[in-house]
Design an enzyme around this catalytic site. Structure first.
Site, PDB file in Angstrom:
ATOM      1  N   GLY A   9       0.806  -1.214   0.000  1.00 13.20           N
ATOM      2  CA  GLY A   9       0.000   0.000   0.000  1.00 13.20           C
ATOM      3  C   GLY A   9       0.835   1.258   0.000  1.00 13.20           C
ATOM      4  N   GLN A  13      -2.123   7.103   0.862  1.00 17.43           N
ATOM      5  CA  GLN A  13      -1.794   8.226   1.742  1.00 17.43           C
ATOM      6  C   GLN A  13      -0.768   7.835   2.795  1.00 17.43           C
ATOM      7  OE1 GLN A  13      -4.644  11.092   4.163  1.00 17.43           O
ATOM      8  NE2 GLN A  13      -4.501   9.123   5.226  1.00 17.43           N
ATOM      9  N   GLN A  89      -8.461  -2.789   0.611  1.00 16.93           N
ATOM     10  CA  GLN A  89      -9.581  -2.039   0.038  1.00 16.93           C
ATOM     11  C   GLN A  89     -10.134  -1.285   1.242  1.00 16.93           C
ATOM     12  OE1 GLN A  89     -12.322  -0.063  -0.742  1.00 16.93           O
ATOM     13  NE2 GLN A  89     -13.517  -1.722   0.185  1.00 16.93           N
ATOM     14  N   SER A 131      -7.884  -0.774  12.331  1.00 21.15           N
ATOM     15  CA  SER A 131      -8.763   0.375  12.138  1.00 21.15           C
ATOM     16  C   SER A 131      -9.729   0.557  13.300  1.00 21.15           C
ATOM     17  CB  SER A 131      -9.564   0.174  10.843  1.00 21.15           C
ATOM     18  OG  SER A 131     -10.623   1.106  10.745  1.00 21.15           O
ATOM     19  N   GLU A 133     -12.644   1.248  12.895  1.00 20.21           N
ATOM     20  CA  GLU A 133     -13.921   0.687  12.456  1.00 20.21           C
ATOM     21  C   GLU A 133     -14.205  -0.655  13.130  1.00 20.21           C
ATOM     22  OE1 GLU A 133     -16.389   1.789  10.451  1.00 20.21           O
ATOM     23  OE2 GLU A 133     -15.449   3.741  10.141  1.00 20.21           O
ATOM     24  N   TYR A 155     -15.801  -4.132   5.478  1.00 19.53           N
ATOM     25  CA  TYR A 155     -14.430  -3.668   5.708  1.00 19.53           C
ATOM     26  C   TYR A 155     -14.011  -3.911   7.153  1.00 19.53           C
ATOM     27  CZ  TYR A 155     -10.683  -0.336   6.748  1.00 19.53           C
ATOM     28  OH  TYR A 155      -9.514   0.243   7.193  1.00 19.53           O
TER      29      TYR A 155
END
Length: 348
Positions: A9, A13, A89, A131, A133, A155
């Site tokens: 990755g 960013q 993703q 994450s 999340e 995700y």
């Protein structure tokens, strides 16, 4: 001899900021990129483009987290001291549309990497990009490393698997493998489909007369926002620790999407309510209302502190995107003048 790091990755960013940080610290950096018909290396091109001193310590290698054989080959070739697995993703809303692909890359991609390390008998330090999340429908506020997970998207479910399989390999095979539970972090290099950059990009284009409306979903969702540059420093510090562990990385402040809008548009002397419209397509099937992290453990063990405040983050992003919008405006005006000139010439 310089340390070697492998970053999956790297064109994202976080990958670009991490590559910069490691190069500054004298590392040789290898980045895994997927083969495509066009290059997607804009975020790291500046590391190559100095004709007098291009950084030859940065090398890109084709590979894919869906392809175990390529991962085995790359790990053997690089023989890295540190592996940073940032590839995923990573768009939460898109994961509802692509649940299987998201699970393959963001979930099973982790175990493919760890299993390749195990089978090759290597002992690099491994960082897994986890994450906030994972916390989803939060069970306590703020969230710490001890807070139970309640993922609310494909995700988040994939990332939950990646989190636990990293711990499993750490405990089963004595790998130095750490999870960074990173809360929302944005920057001038963020993807334009992520809400923060979507807002600052639209606000500056509206300011320059290039765009009329901004369409968003849930404005009341609250997130703990930091700057990506600060957060990749935490990744690095995790792999310099004496022992592998799992860390929440957050600012400890929560702000709503509405507050983000207000900060960005007010900075440009605009009233966001005149330009923003709600589009139900941008709502998630299962919403996450509040994410707020407690990074006390990272402060205590790693000595990590966020340096960029929420207001500074938004304003830095606006300043950067205003530069882009002005350039777009200049090009549009030049092309318009060129078309007028052509029409005038053709009429004679």
């Amino acid at each position: 001899m310089a340390k070697r790091a492998l970053i999956t990755g790297i064109t994202g960013q976080d990958g670009s900021y991490l590559a910069e940080l490691l190069l500054e610290k004298g590392y040789e950096v290898y980045g895994l990129i997927r083969r495509s018909s066009s290059f997607n290396t804009q975020r790291i091109d500046h590391l190559y483009q100095d004709p007098h001193a291009p950084d030859t310590r940065l090398r890109l290698i084709y590979g894919d987290l869906n392809d175990s054989s390529s991962l085995n080959s790359i790990l053997r070739q690089v023989n890295a001291d540190e592996v940073y697995n940032l590839g995923a993703q990573s768009h939460v809303r898109v994961s509802f549309d692509l649940p299987e692909y998201t699970s393959e890359v963001s979930g099973l991609g982790v175990v493919r990497m760890l299993e390749a390390i195990r089978l090759l008998g290597m002992k690099p330090k491994f960082y897994q990009a986890s994450s906030s999340e994972l916390f989803g429908k939060v069970l306590e506020v703020p969230q710490t490393e001890r807070t139970s997970f309640y993922p609310r998207s494909p995700y988040a479910c994939a990332k939950t698997y990646g989190y636990y399989i990293t711990i499993n390999y750490r405990e089963s095979y004595k790998l130095f493998a750490s999870n960074g539970i990173l809360f929302n972090h944005e920057s001038e290099r963020g993807g334009e489909t992520f809400v923060g950059r979507k807002i600052t990009r639209a606000a500056t284009r509206i300011k320059m007369g290039l765009q009329e409306k901004l369409y968003l979903g849930n404005l009341d969702a609250k997130r703990d926002w930091g700057h990506a540059r600060d957060y990749v420093e935490a990744m690095y510090l995790m792999l310099q620790a004496n022992e592998p562990d799992d860390f929440v990385i957050a600012t400890g402040e929560a702000h709503s999407v509405r507050e983000f809008l207000d900060e960005a548009f007010t900075y440009l002397n605009l009233d966001w309510q005149k330009y923003v419209e709600i589009d139900p397509r941008y709502y998630r099937p299962a919403e996450v209302d509040l994410l707020l992290g407690d990074a006390s453990k990272a402060r205590r063990i790693l000595g990590w502190e966020p340096k960029v405040s929420f207001k500074q983050l938004v304003r830095q992003m606006v300043d950067s995107d205003l530069h882009l919008a002005r350039r777009e405006h200049f090009i549009a005006e030049r092309e318009g003048a060129s078309q007028v000139a052509t029409m005038s010439w053709g009429a004679n």
